[in-house]
Design an enzyme around this catalytic site. Structure first.
Site, PDB file in Angstrom:
ATOM      1  N   HIS A   3       0.851  -1.184   0.000  1.00 22.37           N
ATOM      2  CA  HIS A   3       0.000   0.000   0.000  1.00 22.37           C
ATOM      3  C   HIS A   3       0.887   1.235   0.000  1.00 22.37           C
ATOM      4  CE1 HIS A   3      -3.216   2.750   1.090  1.00 22.37           C
ATOM      5  NE2 HIS A   3      -4.039   1.798   0.734  1.00 22.37           N
ATOM      6  N   ASP A  37      -7.703  -5.666   0.655  1.00 21.10           N
ATOM      7  CA  ASP A  37      -8.209  -6.626  -0.324  1.00 21.10           C
ATOM      8  C   ASP A  37      -7.733  -8.054  -0.076  1.00 21.10           C
ATOM      9  OD1 ASP A  37      -9.638  -4.734  -1.904  1.00 21.10           O
ATOM     10  OD2 ASP A  37      -7.724  -3.964  -2.594  1.00 21.10           O
TER      11      ASP A  37
HETATM   12  N1  COA Z   1       4.077  -7.461  -4.421  1.00 19.58           N
HETATM   13  C1  COA Z   1       5.410  -7.436  -4.534  1.00 19.58           C
HETATM   14  N2  COA Z   1       6.170  -6.345  -4.308  1.00 19.58           N
HETATM   15  C2  COA Z   1       5.525  -5.238  -3.943  1.00 19.58           C
HETATM   16  C3  COA Z   1       4.128  -5.182  -3.801  1.00 19.58           C
HETATM   17  C4  COA Z   1       3.412  -6.365  -4.055  1.00 19.58           C
HETATM   18  N3  COA Z   1       2.084  -6.393  -3.948  1.00 19.58           N
HETATM   19  N4  COA Z   1       3.772  -3.949  -3.425  1.00 19.58           N
HETATM   20  C5  COA Z   1       4.891  -3.230  -3.347  1.00 19.58           C
HETATM   21  N5  COA Z   1       5.956  -3.997  -3.651  1.00 19.58           N
HETATM   22  C6  COA Z   1       7.365  -3.600  -3.668  1.00 19.58           C
HETATM   23  C7  COA Z   1       7.664  -2.822  -4.966  1.00 19.58           C
HETATM   24  O1  COA Z   1       8.070  -3.699  -5.988  1.00 19.58           O
HETATM   25  C8  COA Z   1       8.772  -1.899  -4.512  1.00 19.58           C
HETATM   26  O2  COA Z   1       9.943  -2.655  -4.453  1.00 19.58           O
HETATM   27  P1  COA Z   1      11.382  -1.984  -4.842  1.00 19.58           P
HETATM   28  O3  COA Z   1      11.555  -0.858  -3.862  1.00 19.58           O
HETATM   29  O4  COA Z   1      12.360  -3.077  -4.699  1.00 19.58           O
HETATM   30  O5  COA Z   1      11.218  -1.487  -6.255  1.00 19.58           O
HETATM   31  C9  COA Z   1       8.384  -1.569  -3.073  1.00 19.58           C
HETATM   32  O6  COA Z   1       7.584  -2.665  -2.619  1.00 19.58           O
HETATM   33  C10 COA Z   1       7.612  -0.265  -2.935  1.00 19.58           C
HETATM   34  O7  COA Z   1       6.419  -0.382  -3.711  1.00 19.58           O
HETATM   35  P2  COA Z   1       5.886   0.702  -4.741  1.00 19.58           P
HETATM   36  O8  COA Z   1       5.795   0.071  -6.107  1.00 19.58           O
HETATM   37  O9  COA Z   1       6.636   1.970  -4.614  1.00 19.58           O
HETATM   38  O10 COA Z   1       4.422   0.896  -4.183  1.00 19.58           O
HETATM   39  P3  COA Z   1       3.304   1.870  -4.745  1.00 19.58           P
HETATM   40  O11 COA Z   1       2.913   2.730  -3.601  1.00 19.58           O
HETATM   41  O12 COA Z   1       3.705   2.546  -6.011  1.00 19.58           O
HETATM   42  O13 COA Z   1       2.125   0.842  -5.109  1.00 19.58           O
HETATM   43  C11 COA Z   1       0.360  -0.680  -4.770  1.00 19.58           C
HETATM   44  C12 COA Z   1       1.148   0.489  -4.189  1.00 19.58           C
HETATM   45  C13 COA Z   1      -0.863  -0.921  -3.907  1.00 19.58           C
HETATM   46  C14 COA Z   1      -0.101  -0.331  -6.205  1.00 19.58           C
HETATM   47  C15 COA Z   1       1.272  -1.922  -4.805  1.00 19.58           C
HETATM   48  O14 COA Z   1       1.626  -2.258  -3.480  1.00 19.58           O
HETATM   49  C16 COA Z   1       0.603  -3.106  -5.485  1.00 19.58           C
HETATM   50  O15 COA Z   1       0.680  -3.219  -6.712  1.00 19.58           O
HETATM   51  N6  COA Z   1      -0.066  -3.989  -4.720  1.00 19.58           N
HETATM   52  C17 COA Z   1      -0.805  -5.104  -5.290  1.00 19.58           C
HETATM   53  C18 COA Z   1      -2.157  -4.653  -5.781  1.00 19.58           C
HETATM   54  C19 COA Z   1      -3.116  -4.435  -4.636  1.00 19.58           C
HETATM   55  O16 COA Z   1      -3.246  -5.264  -3.764  1.00 19.58           O
HETATM   56  N7  COA Z   1      -3.807  -3.301  -4.691  1.00 19.58           N
HETATM   57  C20 COA Z   1      -4.783  -2.944  -3.696  1.00 19.58           C
HETATM   58  C21 COA Z   1      -4.333  -1.778  -2.893  1.00 19.58           C
HETATM   59  S1  COA Z   1      -5.457  -1.427  -1.577  1.00 19.58           S
END
Ligand code: COA
Length: 385
Positions: free
Chosen positions: A266, A321
């Site tokens: 998140h 979720d």
């Molecule tokens: N699975 C694997 N790695 C994850 C992850 C996940 N679900 N969520 C974050 N990470 C990792 C990223 O790859 C990143 O790694 P790095 O620093 O080595 O590149 C790090 O954690 C930081 O994540 P970031 O991509 O900057 O997070 P964000 O704030 O841009 O994205 C979400 C947030 C929610 C989009 C992301 O966590 C995600 O795609 N989650 C899965 C989808 C989901 O469940 N969405 C519902 C949200 S309520």
């Protein structure tokens, strides 16, 4: 020029007093009331009014609002007929977006939104809010029958919001325990600061579009798997994992392929989402009461454990979720309705933000960092290589 931050991470998009998150401590509060307390003490109807008005309602105010919502559950037959023309295999979120956008044609009047500091017609704002909240649940439940070739079940006004949804979905008296759990889920999903769909609300509202366009924009934004659509993806993923013993190998493979783990991570939370904790405990209670072992739940817990080990250092933990889909499935709700239920509930928060935006409006018009070419000379098509 100010710094460009992809995804506007950490950039305040508005001032708001509706909800607040402490992502380090895993705290969420609506209007200053903790989500744990609201989950335990409140109902969806009361929480909606709290979000809209900023205060816990008096008994009289709640009863009045509740009655209004109950009396606005029915949708016009044209909307039902429109829904009948939609492809049964289409995603219910697209159906919901279409139906809500279409409602706007029946309830015009947004010309009263003048863009001045104070929204001039609070009656319009209130009436449209009630209409949208009341009809969202009806439309989602209606779809289950329509897509199966049946006429929808008529909504009842002697039931709570959650009871009526379940009644319309299954066509018989709802189980009180399932209605309690659904009500709690609606409270938990009702609001969550400036996420992608709420940002869509602010942008659309700032143009003084109708609330139906505002909510349709938000539904379209929520549908994506990186946002509300993740609850469906979680169930798909857990089914692929198959059993707790496969969790480590499955997660490691996904991470090696640079694929996200659905329901994890998140932008705001660097610890387990407080709503995920509540939802997990509700699945636990339901499964225990039924005296069964739920293989999907066992797999989910194993996946969480592996993810804590592999991703905990990055602050990636279960979000709302991760367990909601497992819970809805145990309650007998169709998988592709999960995100719709999220939208039904989040309409409360979206409309609170719509109202807040109208109270101090300025059109959103951000800037960009231009990375294209300049001063290029037009080349006639026959001279292009
Ligand atoms: N699975 C694997 N790695 C994850 C992850 C996940 N679900 N969520 C974050 N990470 C990792 C990223 O790859 C990143 O790694 P790095 O620093 O080595 O590149 C790090 O954690 C930081 O994540 P970031 O991509 O900057 O997070 P964000 O704030 O841009 O994205 C979400 C947030 C929610 C989009 C992301 O966590 C995600 O795609 N989650 C899965 C989808 C989901 O469940 N969405 C519902 C949200 S309520």
């Amino acid at each position: 020029m100010s710094e460009y931050l992809p995804g506007l991470a950490g950039v305040p998009a508005t001032k708001s007093n509706i909800s607040d998150i402490d992502g380090e401590k895993g705290i969420l509060a609506y209007r200053g009331y903790s989500i744990e307390e609201l989950a335990l003490e409140s109902t969806f109807e009361e929480t909606t009014l709290l979000l809209l008005d900023g205060e816990l309602p008096t008994a009289a105010a709640l009863a009045e609002f509740d009655q209004e919502v109950r009396h606005n559950r029915k949708v016009k037959y044209q909307i039902r007929d429109l829904m009948k023309t939609l492809p049964a295999r289409g995603h219910p979120m697209e159906m919901l977006q279409t139906a809500i956008a279409s409602l706007g044609m029946f309830y015009p009047g947004n010309e009263c939104l003048t863009g001045s500091d104070i929204c001039e017609d609070l009656n319009y704002v209130h009436n449209m809010t009630v209409k949208i909240i009341a009809r969202m649940g009806t439309i989602v439940a209606m779809w289950e029958h329509i897509r199966n070739g049946y006429d929808p079940v008529t909504p009842r006004d002697d039931l709570t919001y959650a009871e009526n949804y379940l009644y319309m979905l299954i066509g018989r008296e709802p189980d009180p325990e399932l209605a309690r759990i659904l009500d709690l889920c609606l409270v938990l999903h009702a609001e969550h600061t400036i996420n992608a769909s709420t940002f869509a609300v602010l942008v659309t509202a700032s143009t003084l579009s109708s609330p139906y366009s505002v909510i349709a924009a938000a539904i379209g934004t929520l549908a994506g798997p990186l946002h509300g659509g993740a609850n469906e993806k979680v169930v798909e993923m857990l089914r692929e994992v198959g059993s707790p013993s496969n969790a480590a190998a499955y997660i490691d493979k996904r991470l090696a392929n640079k694929e996200v783990i659905w329901g994890m991570g998140h932008r705001e939370y660097k610890t387990k989402d407080p709503r995920a904790k509540i939802l997990e405990s509700e699945v636990n209670k339901l499964v225990e009461t039924r005296g069964e072992v739920n293989p999907l739940f066992e797999t989910a817990k194993a996946v969480e454990k592996v993810c804590e080990d592999r991703l905990g250092a990055k602050g990636v933990y279960p979000n709302v979720d991760f367990y909601s889909g497992v819970l809805y499935l145990e309650m007998g709700i169709p998988v592709d309705q999960f995100t719709c239920l999220f939208a039904v509930s989040r309409a409360a928060g979206w409309l609170a933000h719509w109202r807040e935006q109208l109270g101090d409006n300025r059109i959103f018009r951000p800037t960009q960092v231009y990375t294209g070419g300049s001063n290029r000379k037009y080349v006639p098509i026959e001279q292009r290589g």
